[in-house]
Design a protein around this motif. Structure first.
Motif, short mmCIF file in Angstrom:
data_model
loop_
_atom_site.label_atom_id
_atom_site.label_comp_id
_atom_site.label_asym_id
_atom_site.label_seq_id
_atom_site.Cartn_x
_atom_site.Cartn_y
_atom_site.Cartn_z
N GLY A 381 0.79 -1.23 0.00
CA GLY A 381 0.00 0.00 0.00
C GLY A 381 0.81 1.27 0.00
O GLY A 381 0.27 2.37 0.10
N GLY A 382 2.15 1.14 -0.12
CA GLY A 382 3.00 2.33 -0.12
C GLY A 382 3.18 2.92 -1.51
O GLY A 382 2.74 2.36 -2.51
N THR A 383 3.86 4.08 -1.54
CA THR A 383 4.15 4.74 -2.81
C THR A 383 5.27 4.00 -3.53
O THR A 383 6.27 3.64 -2.93
N VAL A 384 5.11 3.80 -4.84
CA VAL A 384 6.11 3.10 -5.64
C VAL A 384 7.17 4.09 -6.10
O VAL A 384 6.88 5.06 -6.80
N LYS A 385 8.42 3.86 -5.67
CA LYS A 385 9.52 4.70 -6.15
C LYS A 385 9.70 4.49 -7.64
O LYS A 385 9.65 3.37 -8.14
N LEU A 386 9.93 5.57 -8.36
CA LEU A 386 10.12 5.48 -9.80
C LEU A 386 11.35 4.63 -10.12
O LEU A 386 11.32 3.80 -11.05
N ALA A 387 12.42 4.79 -9.34
CA ALA A 387 13.64 4.01 -9.58
C ALA A 387 13.36 2.51 -9.46
O ALA A 387 13.84 1.70 -10.26
N ASP A 388 12.55 2.12 -8.46
CA ASP A 388 12.22 0.70 -8.27
C ASP A 388 11.38 0.17 -9.42
O ASP A 388 11.56 -0.97 -9.87
N LEU A 389 10.46 0.99 -9.92
CA LEU A 389 9.62 0.58 -11.05
C LEU A 389 10.47 0.30 -12.28
O LEU A 389 10.26 -0.69 -12.99
N LEU A 390 11.45 1.16 -12.53
CA LEU A 390 12.28 1.00 -13.72
C LEU A 390 13.21 -0.20 -13.60
O LEU A 390 13.48 -0.90 -14.59
N VAL A 391 13.69 -0.49 -12.40
CA VAL A 391 14.50 -1.70 -12.18
C VAL A 391 13.66 -2.93 -12.48
O VAL A 391 14.12 -3.87 -13.15
N GLU A 392 12.42 -2.95 -11.99
CA GLU A 392 11.55 -4.10 -12.24
C GLU A 392 11.24 -4.24 -13.73
O GLU A 392 11.18 -5.36 -14.26
N ALA A 393 11.05 -3.12 -14.42
CA ALA A 393 10.76 -3.17 -15.86
C ALA A 393 11.91 -3.84 -16.61
O ALA A 393 11.69 -4.70 -17.48
N LYS A 394 13.13 -3.46 -16.28
CA LYS A 394 14.29 -4.04 -16.97
C LYS A 394 14.44 -5.52 -16.62
O LYS A 394 14.80 -6.32 -17.49
N GLU A 395 14.16 -5.87 -15.37
CA GLU A 395 14.30 -7.27 -14.96
C GLU A 395 13.26 -8.15 -15.63
O GLU A 395 13.57 -9.26 -16.09
N ARG A 396 12.03 -7.67 -15.72
CA ARG A 396 10.98 -8.45 -16.40
C ARG A 396 11.31 -8.61 -17.88
O ARG A 396 11.11 -9.68 -18.46
#
Length: 570
Positions: A381-396
């Motif tokens: 339920g927390g705010t998603v850091k933009l940096a974390d989102l982009l790391v996950e995008a590259k990993e997926r």
């Protein structure tokens, strides 16, 4: 001038010559089906209604007045009064772009206000839409030849900075390494907020720091500058990952207008535009009267003398007029601020801060939602850091590339995953109508099917594989003999139309839709028009390679304007 504009100009003139009121538009649109021609003029029926005429009779008169003989093979009246326009194939060939440079435009000075994160925290997903939509529009405007001034109106001033500075001062006094502490801005902010809420003495010191900051205390400003520098470094890392063109020189922060705020208030008072209400100075404008007769005020100065966002926004408008000489100012800020900007623009006009000749446009956008239909959050339920989102995008994306192309070495897979993953996140947003909310879905955005970045990147890579097999590209005259060749040629010629739509409306999804349709036309062409088979005549082969080259160039250019990369291999 693109095809649609050319047809609009000529047929609108013919419509008026046939008796329609002045400035009646011909309303030109691409035809839905090939048998209806390439374009349709739909403005006759509305004009006929005004003139109380039979629409088909008026359409016939328009045909008598119009001269499209150099462009069209046939123009015919259809249905209740449509005009179907069949373009000459020879004209299409003659006007196919040899590159993707645009026709010259009358250049304007356009200020684009976008991204604008609050420097008290790291960038989160809430900053994504403003950042990437604004950047795509900036790239398009510059591509057209406009003088574009980026303005990153970051939040770096106000009461929350007193809390952060007090916490910084304590850590520094204790011998702590501030750069290490500030490596995670979210944790730093959370710690200082907890102290502010739990310790009255700390809260009082924090308020005092605000006063010291705003009065120009040297020690306080030095701490503040250190915090700002580290915060901006976080932003720059995100911009670099996103391939966003903002740099530190584009920052024009809230604090930059601080010295002008008192002058804004005094100028508004001199023009009798402010009224005191409960100790605050407010603008009560008739344009914002509610149904019950009350007026929603715009607060300019709080009780106690503090300033608000509206005050800073007014100072920014005056600066953009007087100093930057803007013809047009675009604000990429979410739709929840619509009333705020309506009020600020209205007051700026009344005060003379913005002349009528300077266009002020709020480019509102909707919210990124999770698959539950609620604002996108972490699982907790927390705010998603933009940096974390982009790391996950590259990993997926890396997992997908590894499954599809295990023969590639890891460095190649990582490079592809970076381009595909970041491109997928950006395109998923940009392909939606800016004003709409949209659901964030990893599966949809990373799909190789449908209107996605990976699909377009794959289309480009597929064309590159054709060139690798074909060898050197020979110059040749283009033939549009087959229906799919002609459809592809027409679509290539419509690139400028999509660019003009983005410039006019600030809607990158027009360009996304165009690129998706272009890729679809190429795939259809490629299926029925062999290029490299032995039985294809050399002149036909050369022509089809030219069409493939134009398609690849247009895909690369269009994706580049969206800030998305392409790959020669996928």
């Amino acid at each position: 001038m693109n095809i649609r504009q050319l047809l609009e100009q000529r047929l609108s003139a013919a419509l008026q010559a046939a008796g329609a009121p002045e400035a009646t538009p011909a309303i030109i649109k691409p035809s839905a089906r090939p048998e209806f021609g390439d374009y349709q003029a739909n403005g006759v029926m509305a004009a006929a209604k005004q003139l109380k005429m039979n629409p088909r009779d008026l359409a016939a008169k328009v045909l008598e007045q119009a001269d499209l003989s150099d462009i069209a093979d046939k123009v015919e009246v259809a249905g209740p009064g449509f005009l179907n326009i069949h373009l000459k194939t020879a004209w299409l060939i003659a006007n196919l772009p040899t590159n993707t440079e645009l026709d010259a435009v009358a250049p304007q000075t356009i200020v684009v206000d976008y991204s604008s994160p609050n420097l008290a925290k790291e960038m989160h997903v809430g900053h994504l839409r403003s950042t990437i939509i604004g950047d795509a529009v900036v790239r398009v405007l510059e591509f057209q030849g406009h003088h574009v001034i980026r303005q990153n109106h970051v939040g770096d001033w106000g009461t929350q900075f007193g809390m952060l500075l007090a916490h910084m001062a304590d850590l520094k006094a204790a011998g702590g390494e501030l750069s290490m502490q500030l490596a995670d801005l979210e944790s730093f902010y959370r710690e200082s907020k907890q102290r502010f809420d739990a310790d009255p003495a700390f809260a009082e010191r924090a308020r005092n720091y605000v006063v010291k900051l705003q009065s120009g205390d040297a020690e306080c400003l030095a701490l503040w500058q250190q915090f700002i520098d580290i915060s901006l470094t976080h932003c720059e890392e995100a911009y670099q990952e996103l391939n966003v063109s903002l740099t530190r020189k584009d920052v024009m922060a809230e604090s930059a207008y601080n010295d002008d705020l008192a002058k804004v208030v005094s100028d508004l008072q001199a023009k009798q535009l402010l009224t005191e209400s409960d100790g605050a100075l407010c603008a009560f404008m008739e344009e914002f009267k509610n149904k019950d007769g009350s007026i929603t005020p715009l607060i300019i100065q709080k009780t106690g003398g503090g300033y608000l966002y509206a005050t800073t926004d007014l100072a920014a408008i005056r600066y953009r007029h007087k100093v930057l000489k803007a013809d047009r100012v675009l604000y990429f800020v979410d739709v929840r601020q619509s009333l705020h900007f309506q009020q600020v623009y209205t007051l700026a006009r009344k005060a003379g801060f913005a002349p009528e000749t300077m266009s002020l446009e709020h480019m509102a956008f909707g919210t990124m939602l999770g698959e539950d239909g609620k604002p996108f959050k972490t699982r907790t339920g927390g705010t998603v850091k933009l940096a974390d989102l982009l790391v996950e995008a590259k990993e997926r994306a890396y997992q997908l590339v590894s499954e599809r192309s295990p023969e590639l070495n890891e460095a190649e897979r990582r490079e592809i995953a970076h381009t595909v993953g970041i491109g997928a996140v950006k395109y998923s947003d940009l392909a939606k109508n800016r004003t709409s909310d949209y659901v964030f879905s990893w599966d949809l955005m990373l799909s190789l099917d449908g209107n996605t970045a990976p699909y377009l990147q794959y289309a480009y890579a597929r064309i590159q594989s054709i060139f690798r097999k074909a060898g050197a590209l020979e110059q040749a005259s283009i033939q549009l003999t087959e229906p799919s060749e002609r459809s592809l040629g027409l679509k290539l010629l419509q690139f400028n139309e999509s660019i003009d739509s983005v410039e006019r409306e600030g809607q990158p999804h027009h360009l996304c839709n165009y690129l998706y349709e272009l890729a679809g036309h190429f795939m259809s062409f490629y299926e029925v028009c062999p290029i490299l088979k032995d039985d294809v005549p050399s002149e036909v082969r050369a022509s089809r390679l030219q069409l493939a080259q134009l398609t690849a160039t247009t895909l690369k250019t269009g994706l580049g304007l969206l800030g998305i990369g392409v790959l020669d291999r996928m």
